[in-house]
Design an enzyme around this catalytic site. Structure first.
Site, short mmCIF file in Angstrom:
data_model
loop_
_atom_site.label_atom_id
_atom_site.label_comp_id
_atom_site.label_asym_id
_atom_site.label_seq_id
_atom_site.Cartn_x
_atom_site.Cartn_y
_atom_site.Cartn_z
N SER A 99 0.96 -1.09 -0.18
CA SER A 99 0.59 -0.33 0.32
C SER A 99 1.11 1.30 0.13
O SER A 99 1.21 1.36 -0.89
CB SER A 99 -0.87 -0.06 1.56
OG SER A 99 -2.21 1.28 1.33
N ASP A 239 -2.16 6.46 -3.24
CA ASP A 239 -1.43 5.88 -2.32
C ASP A 239 -0.78 4.19 -4.12
O ASP A 239 -1.11 4.99 -4.77
CB ASP A 239 -1.34 5.10 -1.29
CG ASP A 239 -2.46 4.41 -1.64
OD1 ASP A 239 -3.66 3.56 -2.67
OD2 ASP A 239 -3.03 3.27 -0.53
N ASP A 241 -0.84 1.43 -3.97
CA ASP A 241 -1.49 0.44 -4.85
C ASP A 241 -3.86 0.85 -4.92
O ASP A 241 -4.06 -0.25 -5.45
CB ASP A 241 -1.98 -0.66 -3.58
CG ASP A 241 -2.47 -0.53 -2.50
OD1 ASP A 241 -2.58 0.90 -2.45
OD2 ASP A 241 -3.51 -1.44 -2.28
N ASP A 243 -6.03 2.28 -3.44
CA ASP A 243 -7.08 1.87 -2.23
C ASP A 243 -7.55 2.89 -1.61
O ASP A 243 -8.31 3.61 -1.19
CB ASP A 243 -7.29 0.67 -1.74
CG ASP A 243 -6.05 0.77 -0.64
OD1 ASP A 243 -5.25 1.78 -0.69
OD2 ASP A 243 -5.46 -0.21 0.18
#
Length: 461
Positions: A99, A239, A241, A243
């Site tokens: 993340s 960010d 990734d 999400d």
């Protein structure tokens, strides 16, 4: 040994999230997948990764583990985490991502049928890894297959978001992807919706050379200047990734994450009430104890109610509400949103699409206008992991003594609510050596100063 935190397994690829760990977790997820479908010869486990340089090796190790358990690894490459979650509908999934952590780290998140594993499923994986059982019989080992599901995911997000707001034709939006995998999703989705989406740092590079993966006021300083100087309606940042989502207004200021949450919660609640009428069950918004009271104010005014669950427990909160026949219209913690009518996963790309269409219809300033934004602060106090339980036990009493007029709740840490509806929350971090303090009050600096002093005293005791 592996241990899940509030966001999967995460840490250094040298000594925590190693290929050996990925292999073991992959085999465990493969075993769970085969056991969950005993009448299916070879169930599928979809595997994705973010853009980190360690991702291909860890994904390959996880793939080997899945195959050796008798399940079919379906490789979908470098994709946003919500794409992997979307792809896991009807099967299991495994995402290699850390993340917003630095490039030296990586991690693993496990999914089933579009949702992250709950704590019980995570404990089952931990147990499998600890037992270190043998793989399946050699004749049951499977070969991997490849599948490009990113275009299908993007199309699903576009179709979903068109239920809300207005067409984005003529809306100028800057999108800072932070050289993460949202580069392959959000700009394309917004352009499909008609927006003029200008990608910034929109090539995938696992070293994160443009800025750190975590979007903060500091790491987004150049982007904020770009938005303010570039005649954009607003900006979006992700960010590593995809999400998480951060919203930047036309002046380059970050819109508070709880205000963004309140805007979406208000919209989904009002839409449900408009569509179903007063006789329908009260719509529910699920959030966490560290989220602002402004969310309660908007949802209540719109005809809904707010239920709070522990940080990292949104999926379990949704399941509990739905088991009680409560309609969940939205679930979120700061920066991370679940859109239940799309699916049961955290999805920053979907949030970008829905917010863009709401802004196109109403304007960002108009969306923010009814929301009361009291001063809000977050503080992290150093605390080694081994000290956390004793320190938190002492804080239950010492915080009450420091603030004797407050109402105390111990459901999710120590939360104190004051007579003017201001509040503070103290809880141990599930991923880092800190005790977190959150406070919202017209006199927030004084509240934080007093509470921080109490926390530091108990940590040093």
């Amino acid at each position: 040994m592996v241990q899940f935190g509030t966001a999967g397994i995460r840490g250094s690829v040298v000594d925590r999230v190693t290929p050996a760990v990925a292999l073991a977790v992959g085999q465990a997820v493969g075993q769970v997948a085969t056991e969950s479908k005993p009448n299916e010869t070879s169930p599928e486990v979809v595997i994705g990764r973010d853009g980190r340089t360690s991702g291909p090796a860890l994904a390959a190790a996880a793939e080997a583990g899945v195959a050796s358990a008798g399940a079919i690894p379906v490789r979908i490459g470098a994709v946003p985490t919500p794409t992997l979650a979307f792809a896991s509908q009807g099967r299991h999934g495994l995402m290699v991502t850390a993340s917003h952590n630095p490039p030296t780290d990586n991690g693993i998140k496990c999914f089933v049928d579009g949702s992250e594993f709950d704590s019980q499923r995570e404990q089952r994986i931990e147990q499998y890894v600890d037992e270190d059982g043998p793989p399946a019989d050699w004749e049951q080992w499977e070969s991997s297959v490849r599948s490009d599901l990113l275009p299908t995911y993007r199309e699903a997000v576009v179709d979903y978001s068109r239920r809300y707001g207005a067409d984005c034709e003529g809306v100028r939006i800057a999108v800072d992807c932070g050289t993460g995998v949202a580069s392959n999703a959000t700009p394309a989705v917004l352009r499909e919706l008609g927006a003029t989406a200008i990608g910034v740092n929109a090539t995938v590079d696992g070293h994160f050379p443009a800025r750190p993966s975590k979007p903060t006021p500091e790491t987004l300083s150049e982007f904020r200047t770009l938005v303010a100087d570039g005649e954009f309606e607003f900006g979006i940042a992700h960010d590593g990734d995809g999400d998480r989502i951060v919203i930047v207004d036309e002046d380059g200021e970050i819109v508070h994450e709880d205000t963004v949450l309140a805007i979406l919660a208000d919209h989904y609640t009002r839409q449900y009430v408009d569509e179903h009428g007063d006789e329908a069950p009260t719509p529910v918004v699920i959030t966490t104890p560290n989220a602002s009271g402004r969310i309660d104010e908007q949802v209540t005014a719109a005809g809904g109610r707010v239920d709070r669950v522990q940080l990292g427990g949104l999926h379990e909160g949704i399941a509990a509400a739905e088991a009680d026949d409560k309609p969940v219209v939205f679930a979120a913690e700061p920066w991370k949103h679940i859109h239940p009518q799309l699916g049961g996963w955290i999805d920053g790309v979907a949030s970008a699409a829905v917010i863009s269409r709401l802004v196109a219809k109403q304007g960002l300033a108009s969306l923010r206008e009814p929301i009361t934004e009291r001063p809000y602060r977050k503080v992290s106090v150093d605390c080694p992991d081994e000290i956390k339980p004793d320190a938190m036990a002492r804080l239950e009493n010492s915080l009450s003594e420091q603030f004797p007029d407050a109402t105390v709740s111990l459901d999710h840490g120590v939360r104190l609510t004051f007579v003017d509806d201001s509040w503070l929350l103290v809880r141990p971090s599930g991923t880092e050596p800190y005790i977190r303090l959150y406070a919202e009050s017209d006199d927030v600096d004084a509240v934080v100063e007093a509470a921080t002093g109490v926390i530091e005293t108990e940590v040093d005791a």
